[in-house]
Design an enzyme around this catalytic site. Structure first.
Site, PDB file in Angstrom:
ATOM      1  N   HIS A 314       0.636  -1.092  -0.200  1.00 12.06           N
ATOM      2  CA  HIS A 314       0.123   0.037   0.193  1.00 12.06           C
ATOM      3  C   HIS A 314       0.811   1.260  -0.160  1.00 12.06           C
ATOM      4  O   HIS A 314       0.233   2.437   0.193  1.00 12.06           O
ATOM      5  CB  HIS A 314      -0.994   0.100   1.141  1.00 12.06           C
ATOM      6  CG  HIS A 314      -2.006  -1.000   1.269  1.00 12.06           C
ATOM      7  ND1 HIS A 314      -3.168  -0.932   1.063  1.00 12.06           N
ATOM      8  CD2 HIS A 314      -1.901  -2.244   1.882  1.00 12.06           C
ATOM      9  CE1 HIS A 314      -3.822  -1.939   0.975  1.00 12.06           C
ATOM     10  NE2 HIS A 314      -3.077  -2.944   1.565  1.00 12.06           N
ATOM     11  N   LYS A 497      -8.785  13.384   5.354  1.00 11.87           N
ATOM     12  CA  LYS A 497      -7.907  12.245   5.259  1.00 11.87           C
ATOM     13  C   LYS A 497      -6.890  12.301   6.321  1.00 11.87           C
ATOM     14  O   LYS A 497      -6.591  13.430   6.692  1.00 11.87           O
ATOM     15  CB  LYS A 497      -7.202  11.999   3.780  1.00 11.87           C
ATOM     16  CG  LYS A 497      -6.720  13.440   3.493  1.00 11.87           C
ATOM     17  CD  LYS A 497      -6.131  13.371   1.962  1.00 11.87           C
ATOM     18  CE  LYS A 497      -7.159  13.650   1.000  1.00 11.87           C
ATOM     19  NZ  LYS A 497      -7.057  12.308   0.424  1.00 11.87           N
ATOM     20  N   ARG A 498      -6.055  11.384   6.606  1.00 10.47           N
ATOM     21  CA  ARG A 498      -5.246  11.488   7.696  1.00 10.47           C
ATOM     22  C   ARG A 498      -4.326  12.556   7.325  1.00 10.47           C
ATOM     23  O   ARG A 498      -3.977  13.087   6.181  1.00 10.47           O
ATOM     24  CB  ARG A 498      -4.211  10.000   7.802  1.00 10.47           C
ATOM     25  CG  ARG A 498      -5.001   8.961   8.742  1.00 10.47           C
ATOM     26  CD  ARG A 498      -5.339   9.697   9.977  1.00 10.47           C
ATOM     27  NE  ARG A 498      -4.032   9.796  10.835  1.00 10.47           N
ATOM     28  CZ  ARG A 498      -3.647   8.578  11.799  1.00 10.47           C
ATOM     29  NH1 ARG A 498      -4.371   7.487  11.732  1.00 10.47           N
ATOM     30  NH2 ARG A 498      -2.514   8.726  12.224  1.00 10.47           N
ATOM     31  N   LYS A 503       0.553  14.350   1.810  1.00  8.66           N
ATOM     32  CA  LYS A 503      -1.120  14.724   1.293  1.00  8.66           C
ATOM     33  C   LYS A 503      -1.215  15.956   1.134  1.00  8.66           C
ATOM     34  O   LYS A 503      -2.363  16.620   0.455  1.00  8.66           O
ATOM     35  CB  LYS A 503      -2.034  14.114   2.301  1.00  8.66           C
ATOM     36  CG  LYS A 503      -1.842  12.485   2.214  1.00  8.66           C
ATOM     37  CD  LYS A 503      -2.796  11.848   3.568  1.00  8.66           C
ATOM     38  CE  LYS A 503      -2.808  10.555   3.738  1.00  8.66           C
ATOM     39  NZ  LYS A 503      -3.602   9.602   2.506  1.00  8.66           N
ATOM     40  N   THR A 604      -8.963   6.247  -1.609  1.00 11.12           N
ATOM     41  CA  THR A 604      -9.996   5.698  -1.931  1.00 11.12           C
ATOM     42  C   THR A 604     -11.392   6.724  -1.287  1.00 11.12           C
ATOM     43  O   THR A 604     -12.451   6.736  -1.887  1.00 11.12           O
ATOM     44  CB  THR A 604     -10.320   4.489  -0.782  1.00 11.12           C
ATOM     45  OG1 THR A 604      -9.893   4.641   0.595  1.00 11.12           O
ATOM     46  CG2 THR A 604      -9.745   3.288  -1.435  1.00 11.12           C
ATOM     47  N   LYS A 608     -15.223   7.655  -3.086  1.00  8.30           N
ATOM     48  CA  LYS A 608     -16.243   7.945  -2.657  1.00  8.30           C
ATOM     49  C   LYS A 608     -16.862   9.227  -2.960  1.00  8.30           C
ATOM     50  O   LYS A 608     -18.141   9.585  -3.289  1.00  8.30           O
ATOM     51  CB  LYS A 608     -16.065   7.917  -0.960  1.00  8.30           C
ATOM     52  CG  LYS A 608     -15.596   6.726  -0.449  1.00  8.30           C
ATOM     53  CD  LYS A 608     -15.228   6.652   0.933  1.00  8.30           C
ATOM     54  CE  LYS A 608     -14.361   5.305   1.130  1.00  8.30           C
ATOM     55  NZ  LYS A 608     -13.306   5.708   2.347  1.00  8.30           N
TER      56      LYS A 608
HETATM   57  C1  26Q Z   1       3.875   0.870  10.262  1.00  9.16           C
HETATM   58  C2  26Q Z   1       4.704   0.341  11.006  1.00  9.16           C
HETATM   59  C3  26Q Z   1       4.838   1.132  12.375  1.00  9.16           C
HETATM   60  C4  26Q Z   1       3.412   1.687  12.770  1.00  9.16           C
HETATM   61  C5  26Q Z   1       2.499   1.843  11.866  1.00  9.16           C
HETATM   62  C6  26Q Z   1       2.837   1.433  10.782  1.00  9.16           C
HETATM   63  C7  26Q Z   1       1.608   1.712   9.674  1.00  9.16           C
HETATM   64  C8  26Q Z   1       0.293   1.955  10.040  1.00  9.16           C
HETATM   65  C9  26Q Z   1      -0.769   2.357   9.155  1.00  9.16           C
HETATM   66  C10 26Q Z   1       2.036   1.811   8.223  1.00  9.16           C
HETATM   67  C11 26Q Z   1       1.013   2.286   7.531  1.00  9.16           C
HETATM   68  C12 26Q Z   1      -0.256   2.398   7.645  1.00  9.16           C
HETATM   69  C13 26Q Z   1      -1.606   2.833   6.874  1.00  9.16           C
HETATM   70  C14 26Q Z   1      -1.556   3.066   5.481  1.00  9.16           C
HETATM   71  C15 26Q Z   1      -2.274   3.259   4.774  1.00  9.16           C
HETATM   72  O1  26Q Z   1      -3.470   3.416   5.177  1.00  9.16           O
HETATM   73  N1  26Q Z   1      -2.366   3.253   3.350  1.00  9.16           N
HETATM   74  C16 26Q Z   1      -3.161   3.703   2.303  1.00  9.16           C
HETATM   75  O2  26Q Z   1      -3.859   2.633   1.971  1.00  9.16           O
HETATM   76  C17 26Q Z   1      -5.042   2.856   1.060  1.00  9.16           C
HETATM   77  C18 26Q Z   1      -5.409   1.437   0.822  1.00  9.16           C
HETATM   78  O3  26Q Z   1      -4.694   0.946  -0.178  1.00  9.16           O
HETATM   79  C19 26Q Z   1      -4.559   3.688   0.009  1.00  9.16           C
HETATM   80  O4  26Q Z   1      -5.686   3.965  -0.856  1.00  9.16           O
HETATM   81  C20 26Q Z   1      -3.721   4.909   0.269  1.00  9.16           C
HETATM   82  O5  26Q Z   1      -3.334   5.450  -0.713  1.00  9.16           O
HETATM   83  C21 26Q Z   1      -2.469   4.557   1.375  1.00  9.16           C
HETATM   84  O6  26Q Z   1      -1.829   5.852   1.588  1.00  9.16           O
END
Ligand code: 26Q
Length: 762
Positions: A314, A497-498, A503, A604, A608
């Site tokens: 991702h 979004k986050r 972003k 995503t 929406k």
């Molecule tokens: C990793 C290591 C340690 C702590 C936290 C994490 C961590 C936590 C959450 C790393 C990544 C995430 C979340 C990532 C995420 O939400 N990615 C998004 O995924 C979506 C679905 O595929 C995409 O549409 C987005 O572009 C992408 O940013």
């Protein structure tokens, strides 16, 4: 079944009173039980192969409406409630939101479960039962603070299963208790399950904020969803969480395999494990370990696992790719270390390129590259949008693509239109029924037929009237719940979004500064605009918090200035979550999708918004590229540097610091400098923390790693053009229509059908 009669019985049994005497709170609990009964009476789908979707996050959001729809009783329940003088939306306000995810990745997993069930496929989710999920955000003194966000009351969606597994940690065994959440499929009679593991004696919520003793294990294992990886104790806790999830999950898979009557040697014929990003990657060595315990040789076990597991990537952001110190794994699950070393030895023997090694780094400082393990020992690697997959293949993971060209494939993300159109925008859904027939609800490509109404002024008028109603509803809700005033006649321009630098919420803020300075200089905009933000920052992500601070200071500055706020308003929704998204998205005119090209794997939210008739203002990044291709250039506002150019700039930067983008633009472009310098202006800093704003200024002028200054001018002109075009009502309504008409491709039903055809073969 008589819906009303069963609801009556339940209200008598639970409260000893008539349905009509119940308040919203009681009605919610009646409906919770009613829904649970219906879901639990449904069988699981049958099949020789079963999917397990392993994910650290399932951002399911509230379930009541969604489940009633899937169970086919939404209209009847709404009717019964109406007869008692209540509405489903008011009843649903009682439901706490399970925030078991951070953002896109977790919400995608939730949409996928919905679609897997709707397609009648045998596939369950496997994850963790976080007690407080993602933190609740408070905005006070123009800053974010965090609180625990409990969602499990005496009655919840969790079904205790009585199943337990023992997870062997380095410090000793911990029992994992399994809870299930039912996932009923729309248009099918089946239900799948979301399996969530929990510890036996979870710790209570910490007092005050979200800080807690990260060494308090096992009680704290399932307290919080991990929001950042900023400190050592926290990162170790994350590895504990991950192992807890995958060990219990792998044991569940093997137990079910046996119950289904299959020989463990044939696991790859009967099980698919989809690994959602690298968070569950330890399932690979754990499954190898468990299979060898069950009598498979190491060679056999490795072969079976490599034919069972598939990995979804991702992100290309290096800092988000998990690399755990080997010492962490030796501490958390010492029995896994020799297996990971064996997997690494085998990979190194087959491929000498050090870039593809699993264990990297010098002796004593080795790290385990989780994605590399997934790619070597998974049979499929997929990206989440066409552009993202191309970048993985041609640059980020190129050495792997050269070794395993057949493994890489694209599965462009999708969203469940049941939640993101039918439930959240019932008026638009009803209009679509009239125009294209109800069949679109099962077959979203039917929405293309809406194009037949491109010149139908009555349909165009109704599309706009529905948008106007949704905007008024949002304005009412925000006034009621957060005391926010907004003009429903203004253009609603939304970025939710986050919070992350890539972003580029900061670039959106620079636009606000541009308009503020224009208005103060007497240059009045064409029409009033409300700029709406919603975003949580990871608690330890300092720059993200500075950006929230900037937005909130701008908001207050403008709110206090009667010359400005009739034309320009900034709104920041507190505690943006799935429930807010369901209210914001149907009310949006302009959808801000402005990540630095190449950095947003897919997005995503963009899909929406599109479905709900918002027009995208975006870079050619992630799935925006596919949106642009579907709607055509007249129905999207694209701007900014191309992903190829950005990748080239980063390469230049790596080669020679002087050549690459270094935010020189600040010094070269007379129109840009005053926007950034406004961060230092006492007019603004009086509302907040001058040091924080100065730190942001220093970052943007000195580093600007995500290049907001590179794109800010083309962004401002594209945005002004969109706001200008908005004034031509029929012209704009057609853009709305085209966006909704073309959104069928982004149904997660399509995405899941592709996963099934190309990867899972259920
Ligand atoms: C990793 C290591 C340690 C702590 C936290 C994490 C961590 C936590 C959450 C790393 C990544 C995430 C979340 C990532 C995420 O939400 N990615 C998004 O995924 C979506 C679905 O595929 C995409 O549409 C987005 O572009 C992408 O940013």
């Amino acid at each position: 079944m008589d819906v009303k009669q069963r609801m009556q019985e339940l209200s008598q049994a639970k409260y000893g009173q008539e349905l009509s005497q119940c308040g919203d709170e009681q009605l919610y609990h009646v409906l919770l039980q009613f829904t649970q009964e219906l879901s639990q009476s449904r069988p699981a789908p049958k099949g020789e192969r079963k999917l397990y979707y392993f994910s650290a996050e399932f951002l399911i959001g509230k379930l009541l409406s969604n489940n009633l729809l899937a169970l086919g009783v939404f209209d009847q329940v709404s009717q019964v409630l109406a007869e008692c003088g209540h509405t489903l939306s008011a009843v649903e306000e009682v439901e706490p939101e399970p925030s078991l995810g951070n953002g896109g990745l977790g919400r995608l997993a939730a949409c996928f479960l919905d679609s897997i069930a709707a397609l009648g496929l045998p596939g369950d989710g496997v994850g963790l039962n976080y007690h407080y999920g993602l933190f609740e955000q408070k905005l006070e003194n123009n800053k974010q603070s965090e609180r625990p966000n409990p969602w499990i009351g005496d009655e919840s969606w969790l079904i205790p299963t009585g199943k337990e597994f023992e997870v062997p940690f380095g410090f000793g065994p911990v029992r994992a208790k399994l809870f299930d959440i039912a996932v009923p499929g729309a248009h099918t009679g089946i239900a799948n399950r979301l399996h969530l593991f929990d510890v036996e004696n979870p710790a209570p919520a910490p007092e005050g904020g979200i800080d807690f003793d990260k060494h308090d294990l096992p009680a704290r294992l399932t307290s919080f969803l991990y929001p950042d990886d900023s400190d050592e104790a926290g990162r170790l806790l994350r590895v504990y969480q991950q192992y807890f999830m995958v060990s219990a999950g792998a044991q569940l898979v093997l137990k079910e395999l046996e119950e289904r009557g299959f020989d463990v040697h044939t696991i790859s014929d009967h099980v698919v494990i989809q690994i959602n990003d690298t968070h569950p990657s330890m399932v690979i060595p754990e499954l190898v370990r468990l299979l060898t315990q069950k009598g498979l040789t190491m060679d056999e076990a490795v072969e079976q696992v490599a034919k069972t597991c598939a990995y979804t990537n991702h992100t290309i952001l290096a800092e988000a790719l998990e690399k755990w110190p080997l010492t962490f794994i030796e501490k958390v699950a010492p029995q896994l270390a020799p297996i990971i070393k064996e997997l690494d030895t085998r990979a190194k023997a087959a491929h000498s390129d050090p870039k593809v090694a699993i264990i990297q780094g010098e002796a004593g400082k080795e790290v385990v590259h989780m994605a590399h393990m997934d790619i070597h020992y998974g049979y499929s690697v997929n990206g989440v949008a066409a552009l993202h997959t191309d970048i993985l293949k041609s640059s980020e993971l190129k050495p792997f693509n050269d070794i395993y060209p057949g493994k890489f494939n694209n599965k462009t993300n999708g969203v469940t239109l049941r939640r993101w159109l039918e439930v959240c925008n019932p008026k638009l859904a009803a209009l679509l029924d009239e125009c294209v027939g109800k069949e679109w609800r099962c077959d979203p490509n039917r929405l293309n037929k809406l194009m037949d109404f491109y010149n139908d002024t009555s349909v165009l008028d109704r599309i706009q009237a529905i948008k106007a109603e949704n905007k008024r509803a949002l304005a009412d809700t925000l006034r009621r719940e957060q005391g926010i005033e907004m003009d429903p006649e203004s253009v609603f321009d939304i970025q939710v979004k986050r919070l992350h630098e890539y972003k580029r919420q900061q670039m959106n803020a620079l636009y606000v500064i541009r308009k503020y300075l224009d208005i103060k200089a007497g240059k009045i905009p064409e029409r009033p605009v409300t700029v709406i933000f919603g975003a949580k920052a990871a608690p330890a992500y300092v720059m993200a918090k500075h950006i929230i601070h900037l937005i909130l200071c701008l908001r207050q500055l403008i709110e206090n200035d009667p010359q400005v706020h009739p034309w320009l308003r900034v709104v920041m929704v507190e505690n943006y979550n799935v429930s807010w998204a369901e209210k914001l998205i149907p009310a949006c005119d302009i959808s801000e999708q402005i990540s630095l090209a190449s950095k947003e794997a897919s997005g995503t939210g963009n899909m929406k918004f599109m479905a709900n008739g918002a027009v995208t203002l975006g870079t050619r990044d992630g799935a925006n590229v596919e949106i642009a291709d579907l709607v055509g250039p007249d129905n999207i506002y694209s701007f900014g540097a191309s992903s190829n150019w950005i990748i080239e700039l980063y390469e230049q930067k790596a080669r020679d610091h002087k050549l690459g983008y270094q935010s020189e633009i600040y010094y070269q472009r007379p129109d840009v400098k005053p926007l950034v310098d406004f961060l230092l202006n006492p007019v603004l800093t009086q509302y907040g923390d001058a040091d924080a704003l100065k730190a942001l200024w220093t970052d943007i002028t000195g580093k600007d790693w995500f290049m907001s200054l590179l794109d800010v001018e083309s962004y401002i002109s594209a945005r002004d053009r969109a706001i200008h075009d908005y004034g031509d009502k029929p012209f704009w309504a057609r853009k709305m229509l085209v966006n909704t008409a073309r959104c069928g491709f982004f149904s997660s039903d399509r995405t899941i059908a592709q996963y099934n055809k190309d990867i899972w073969r259920l």
